[in-house]
Design an enzyme around this catalytic site. Structure first.
Site, short mmCIF file in Angstrom:
data_model
loop_
_atom_site.label_atom_id
_atom_site.label_comp_id
_atom_site.label_asym_id
_atom_site.label_seq_id
_atom_site.Cartn_x
_atom_site.Cartn_y
_atom_site.Cartn_z
N ASP A 89 52.22 29.96 45.25
CA ASP A 89 53.53 30.57 45.01
C ASP A 89 53.83 31.52 46.17
O ASP A 89 52.96 31.77 47.00
CB ASP A 89 53.59 31.25 43.65
CG ASP A 89 52.68 32.44 43.57
OD1 ASP A 89 52.08 32.81 44.60
OD2 ASP A 89 52.55 33.02 42.49
N SER A 90 55.03 32.03 46.24
CA SER A 90 55.45 32.76 47.44
C SER A 90 55.04 34.21 47.44
O SER A 90 55.14 34.89 48.45
CB SER A 90 56.96 32.68 47.57
OG SER A 90 57.56 33.40 46.51
N GLY A 91 54.62 34.72 46.29
CA GLY A 91 54.35 36.14 46.16
C GLY A 91 55.56 36.89 45.62
O GLY A 91 55.42 38.02 45.16
N GLY A 92 56.71 36.26 45.66
CA GLY A 92 57.93 36.93 45.21
C GLY A 92 57.82 37.45 43.80
O GLY A 92 58.08 38.63 43.54
N PHE A 93 57.40 36.60 42.89
CA PHE A 93 57.36 36.99 41.47
C PHE A 93 56.45 38.21 41.26
O PHE A 93 56.81 39.15 40.55
CB PHE A 93 56.89 35.82 40.61
CG PHE A 93 56.85 36.13 39.15
CD1 PHE A 93 58.03 36.17 38.41
CD2 PHE A 93 55.67 36.42 38.50
CE1 PHE A 93 58.02 36.48 37.06
CE2 PHE A 93 55.64 36.74 37.15
CZ PHE A 93 56.81 36.76 36.42
N ASP A 143 61.55 34.39 47.35
CA ASP A 143 62.83 34.62 46.66
C ASP A 143 62.80 35.96 45.94
O ASP A 143 61.74 36.55 45.78
CB ASP A 143 63.08 33.50 45.62
CG ASP A 143 61.96 33.43 44.58
OD1 ASP A 143 60.84 33.90 44.88
OD2 ASP A 143 62.19 32.90 43.49
N GLN A 194 67.68 30.34 41.75
CA GLN A 194 67.76 31.56 40.94
C GLN A 194 69.19 31.69 40.39
O GLN A 194 70.00 30.78 40.55
CB GLN A 194 67.38 32.78 41.79
CG GLN A 194 65.89 32.84 42.17
CD GLN A 194 64.97 33.19 41.01
OE1 GLN A 194 65.42 33.51 39.90
NE2 GLN A 194 63.67 33.12 41.24
N GLY A 221 62.69 32.18 37.66
CA GLY A 221 63.38 33.23 36.92
C GLY A 221 63.75 32.86 35.50
O GLY A 221 64.58 33.52 34.87
N ASP A 271 53.84 24.92 35.51
CA ASP A 271 52.64 25.75 35.60
C ASP A 271 52.80 26.88 34.60
O ASP A 271 53.93 27.27 34.28
CB ASP A 271 52.46 26.37 37.00
CG ASP A 271 53.26 27.64 37.15
OD1 ASP A 271 54.49 27.54 37.32
OD2 ASP A 271 52.69 28.75 37.05
N CYS A 309 40.01 15.50 20.32
CA CYS A 309 39.86 15.87 21.73
C CYS A 309 38.52 15.36 22.27
O CYS A 309 37.50 15.49 21.61
CB CYS A 309 39.95 17.39 21.87
SG CYS A 309 39.73 17.98 23.57
N CYS A 311 37.26 16.47 25.26
CA CYS A 311 36.92 17.37 26.37
C CYS A 311 35.42 17.69 26.33
O CYS A 311 34.76 17.47 25.32
CB CYS A 311 37.76 18.65 26.30
SG CYS A 311 37.10 19.95 25.24
N CYS A 314 34.55 19.93 23.20
CA CYS A 314 34.65 19.30 21.87
C CYS A 314 33.59 18.22 21.67
O CYS A 314 33.23 17.91 20.55
CB CYS A 314 36.05 18.72 21.67
SG CYS A 314 37.29 20.00 21.44
N HIS A 340 38.70 23.92 27.11
CA HIS A 340 39.37 23.08 26.12
C HIS A 340 40.89 23.13 26.27
O HIS A 340 41.55 22.09 26.29
CB HIS A 340 38.99 23.48 24.68
CG HIS A 340 39.91 22.88 23.67
ND1 HIS A 340 39.76 21.58 23.20
CD2 HIS A 340 41.05 23.35 23.09
CE1 HIS A 340 40.76 21.30 22.38
NE2 HIS A 340 41.55 22.36 22.29
ZN LIG Z 1 38.47 19.93 23.44
#
Ligand SMILES: [Zn+2]
Length: 376
Positions: A89-93, A143, A194, A221, A271, A309, A311, A314, A340
């Site tokens: 990410d740009s660091g803006g947030f 941004d 934005q 945003g 994300d 699941c 994973c 699990c 998980h």
């Molecule tokens: Zn799992």
């Protein structure tokens, strides 16, 4: 670089190419803020949990250990031993949400580091240089993230500045990619839409940045406190103006239901820190809804977190054991629960892609969009 291979309504099934591999979309990016997933999860685990693309944070890595340090060690991929795609990410947030005493000017933002109070200046050029040093596959434009709610006049002026900043990002990004000793000369650049919750500003801004021919377009945003319905309305309004042939990324979103609804509105990349953060608090996702592992009813429960699941957690451990680890505040509890939940999110994206491939996304959405966000 990006190809839409199938659609169902506005939903898109795509393939994205970058320097460190191919990404099947829609995709969820696993968030490793400081080049690690919070909860003791490393790049070794990312392969196990089906992660396609990792996301790291420009602001955090600039403050510590420093992007020059990461560059000296061969770039972020080599540093953290993750050979797959990375988005930074740009660091803006973070500059606008985390840093203290910030001052915004046309050139950029001066702020105090949240670690040691040191004064730092970051503008479009600095953000591009940091991300170039990190060597990520996708860099994000710098941004301004305006607080929600914001006055219309302020939001309007901010959006105009963010467009000017994007023009500067593009120039600097091209210059850095062309340098002979650049860590990743194939780094791509995504612009960010934005405009707060003002539809006309959102649309106007998307029209402006669409002309600048970025490699992809993010919608930033949102998911910052506005009602979910408002977020969906903004997405519906902006989507027709986002270049169809470029990937779209909805930043910081969201719950399983938000993701399914985002896909239905034409989004390709997501994300969110939520699955890892929830895991650390014992809120775990299953295909019937979310459970609270700390609940007394799991004390003698020998079944896995989710019988559906497969994973690594699990396959081996019981709810009763994991609940004990969490109550005893063992570090292992955090690690296993995060594994998980991230596996669940990556599997959710796999099932969304399978549904799109089979032309049954509408049925998948009807079955799961409401159910997955329920607490059971
Ligand atoms: Zn799992």
């Amino acid at each position: 670089m990006f190809e839409v291979i199938k659609t169902e309504g506005k939903a898109r099934r795509g393939v994205f190419q970058c320097a460190h591999g191919t990404v099947q979309t829609p995709v969820f990016m696993n968030v490793g803020t400081q080049a690690a997933i919070k909860g003791g999860v490393s790049a070794l685990d990312l392969k196990e949990i089906g992660c396609q693309i990792e996301l790291s944070n420009t602001y955090h890595l600039h403050v510590r250990p420093g992007d020059d340090t990461v560059r000296a060690l061969g770039g972020l991929h080599k540093f953290m031993r993750w050979d797959g795609p990375i988005l930074t990410d740009s660091g803006g947030f973070q500059v606008f949400s985390l840093a203290k005493l910030r001052q915004i000017r046309e050139e950029g933002v001066t702020f105090a580091s949240h670690v040691d109070g040191r004064r730092i200046f970051m503008g479009p050029e600095e953000s591009m240089r940091i991300q170039s040093n990190l060597g990520s596959d996708i860099a994000m434009a710098f941004d301004e993230c305006v607080e929600n709610p914001a006055r219309y006049e302020y939001a309007k002026a901010s959006v105009e500045r963010t467009t000017r900043w994007l023009e500067r990002c593009i120039q600097e990004h091209q210059r850095l990619n062309a340098l002979p000793d650049t860590v990743n000369p194939h780094q791509q650049l995504f612009g960010i839409n934005q405009g707060c919750t003002y539809k006309d500003l959102r649309i106007h801004h998307m029209q402006q940045i669409a002309r600048l021919d970025c490699d992809g377009y993010a919608i930033g945003g949102l998911a910052v406190g506005e009602p979910t319905e408002v977020m969906y309305e903004i997405l519906d309004a902006v989507e027709p103006y986002a270049p169809w042939e470029k990937p779209r990324y909805l930043m910081g979103v969201g719950t399983p239901s938000n993701i399914i609804e985002g896909v239905a509105r034409g989004v390709d990349f997501f994300d969110c820190v939520m699955p890892a953060r929830n895991a650390r608090h014992g809120k775990l996702y299953t295909w019937k809804g979310a459970i609270n592992l700390k609940n007394e009813k799991y004390r003698l429960d020998e079944s896995p977190i989710d019988p559906e699941c497969d994973c690594p957690v699990c396959r081996v451990f019981s709810r009763a054991y994991l609940r004990h680890l969490m109550k005893a505040e063992e570090v292992l509890a955090l690690r296993l629960c995060v594994i998980h939940n991230l596996y669940f999110y990556n599997k959710l994206m796999q099932r969304i892609r399978d549904a799109l491939d089979a032309g049954v996304f509408a049925q998948f959405r009807a079955e799961y969009s409401g159910m997955l966000d329920k607490r059971i």
